[in-house]
Design an enzyme around this catalytic site. Structure first.
Site, PDB file in Angstrom:
ATOM      1  N   GLU A 257      47.794  43.056  49.807  1.00  0.00           N
ATOM      2  CA  GLU A 257      49.087  42.613  49.278  1.00  0.00           C
ATOM      3  C   GLU A 257      49.997  41.994  50.357  1.00  0.00           C
ATOM      4  O   GLU A 257      51.047  42.536  50.697  1.00  0.00           O
ATOM      5  CB  GLU A 257      49.777  43.776  48.567  1.00  0.00           C
ATOM      6  CG  GLU A 257      48.949  44.275  47.397  1.00  0.00           C
ATOM      7  CD  GLU A 257      49.638  45.333  46.547  1.00  0.00           C
ATOM      8  OE1 GLU A 257      50.642  45.919  46.989  1.00  0.00           O
ATOM      9  OE2 GLU A 257      49.144  45.584  45.426  1.00  0.00           O
TER      10      GLU A 257
ATOM     11  N   GLU B 108      41.927  45.368  43.117  1.00  0.00           N
ATOM     12  CA  GLU B 108      42.688  46.602  42.877  1.00  0.00           C
ATOM     13  C   GLU B 108      43.465  46.547  41.566  1.00  0.00           C
ATOM     14  O   GLU B 108      44.077  45.539  41.228  1.00  0.00           O
ATOM     15  CB  GLU B 108      43.686  46.876  44.013  1.00  0.00           C
ATOM     16  CG  GLU B 108      44.415  48.204  43.854  1.00  0.00           C
ATOM     17  CD  GLU B 108      45.497  48.419  44.902  1.00  0.00           C
ATOM     18  OE1 GLU B 108      45.222  48.153  46.090  1.00  0.00           O
ATOM     19  OE2 GLU B 108      46.603  48.829  44.545  1.00  0.00           O
TER      20      GLU B 108
END
Length: 486
Positions: free
Chosen positions: A234, A337
């Protein structure tokens, strides 16, 4: 003579071309002597990956009517090659696992990684340095050691490495394990903190690239084969837990000038490098910035993505995944994810949590994704441990006070894919005639087709599974997922 020779040459060329064209056609799947076996999980029932029908036969079915509800499968229209499905072995998962009894540990390992006794996971993601699902923040070096002289993965040897080894042993040759960092050590960042975002300082780009090499080599010394890596978890999220920000240009330049060459020089050029590893919303901007640079492009195996773009209140941006595949058909897409957030033990059996998985997996695969990775494979009865209280759901939870495993709907929804689709399968065309049904299909290397169907309606639906000029009629329960094997 010319008048004779030219037609003969044309005829010969025509025959050769037609033979080549015939040989290049994909093998045609035949329904002859085939029957359909159905596995079902359904809301408010006891059906959980349960065999509900078998030996259903195909019958003549020429022109469907507009009133017919159909799933049209065409095995001759083939797309991406399937890599696998799995989840993340984090510190949290490993710590919870270690606290289970031996009997429950064995049950857990089989439930995930055995193809016969469980759902056949083959993909594993694990964290390099700590993440939020660690009991504390840590790095593999002492603070300030830019030369990595103190590098040690001793902290991983207590919980995480034993679980990784057990999982990899069961998976065997099908395994694809990749690593993801959440943050470099604090001294390498402009905020001097592993938490709260911050950026990697340019003077530590090489040191950080060397860090990946060290970690991969240490894992492989332990007998754990590393298949690939993502550059940064991220990279556009400033989190209260471990995080690090890279703009698209910064990720591109770190990859092409440092990480890519460093891995190659270390003899690790075969490791699959995955860029982005963040949500579907900004994926196209990130991907074009990196892949339109030839020097960066050559190091990239694929693009990783998550499903959390809905935090802003919008809907999932599945179409962005398809757009990336259309723009860069030779690169791979990997879901890296996803989990159901905001843990609440009262919602262990919330069916909508499982449906979220099923809908995402069908849409992601239909948009070109080769593999799908869930987040934590195991958490405790509090949705942790998590050192910043970011408690979440996992498909299986352990109630450590009772030494019990709790299987949630998410586990069964994932299993409808992972248990039946084989590594190396080809996704094939699979389309529903009504929006109430979602579907995707794969042609396995063993010659069988796997079709997954989700009913989004509050009522039973009868539909035809149609291939060419034959079909079989099937009934699906309200809010159910089916896997059809034939």
């Amino acid at each position: 003579m010319r008048v004779v020779i030219i037609p003969m040459m044309v005829l010969v060329v025509s025959i050769v071309f037609s033979q080549q064209k015939k040989e290049s056609l994909p093998s045609i799947f035949s329904t002859e002597n085939k029957s359909v076996t159905i596995f079902t999980s359904a809301d408010s029932t006891s059906l959980k990956l349960s065999r509900t029908n078998s030996n259903l036969k195909f019958k003549a079915f020429n022109q469907p009517l507009e009133t017919d509800i159909c799933i049209f499968v065409n095995p001759n229209k083939q797309f991406q090659t399937f890599l696998g499905i799995g989840g993340a072995i984090t510190d949290a998962s490993a710590e919870v696992f270690a606290k289970l009894s031996k009997e429950k540990q064995e049950e857990f390992l089989n439930a995930y990684f055995s193809s016969d006794k469980g759902i056949g996971y083959s993909v594993i993601r694990t964290n390099m340095n700590s993440c939020d699902f660690s009991s504390k923040s840590y790095a593999y070096i002492t603070e300030g050691d830019k030369d990595l002289q103190s590098f040690s993965i001793a902290i991983d040897k207590k919980y995480r490495l034993p679980l990784l080894k057990k999982a990899m042993e069961i998976i065997g040759k099908r395994a694809s394990l990749y690593i993801s960092p959440w943050s470099p050590p604090a001294f390498m960042k402009d905020n001097n903190n592993v938490l709260q975002g911050g950026k990697l300082l340019p003077e530590y780009y090489q040191s950080w690239a060397n860090y990946y090499v060290k970690y991969i080599n240490e894992l492989q010394k332990e007998g754990i084969t590393v298949w690939g890596l993502t550059i940064q978890n991220e990279p556009m999220a400033k989190q209260r837990w471990e995080s690090c920000i890279y703009t698209a240009e910064e990720e591109r330049d770190f990859l092409k000038n440092f990480l890519g060459p460093t891995l190659k020089k270390a003899g690790l050029g075969n490791k699959k490098i995955i860029i982005w590893d963040h949500n579907r919303d900004l994926i196209t901007q990130r991907v074009t910035t990196i892949l339109d640079d030839p020097e960066a492009n050559k190091y990239v195996w694929g693009i990783g993505f998550h499903w959390y773009e809905t935090w802003t209140g919008g809907l999932p941006k599945f179409e962005n995944v398809g757009a990336v595949k259309e723009m860069y058909p030779n690169k791979n897409l990997l879901f890296t994810e996803g989990c159901n957030e905001k843990f609440d033990s009262k919602k262990y059996q919330l069916w909508a949590n499982g449906e979220r998985y099923g809908k995402s997996m069908i849409n992601d695969f239909n948009n070109g994704t080769v593999g799908w990775t869930d987040w934590n494979i195991l958490l405790d009865q509090n949705g942790g441990p998590n050192h910043v209280q970011n408690f979440c759901f996992s498909p299986i939870h352990a109630d450590l006070s009772k030494d019990e495993l709790i299987y949630t709907p998410s586990y069964y929804f994932i299993g409808h894919f992972s248990k039946f689709i084989q590594k190396g399968a080809k996704r094939i065309s699979s389309l529903a005639s009504r929006s109430i049904l979602l579907t995707t299909s794969f042609l396995n290397p063993d010659g069988k087709i796997v079709t997954i169907v989700i009913n989004q309606e509050n009522k039973k639906v009868k539909y035809y599974l149609s291939i060419g000029m034959v079909a079989t009629e099937i009934e699906i329960q309200p809010h159910a997922i089916q896997t059809l094997v034939y």
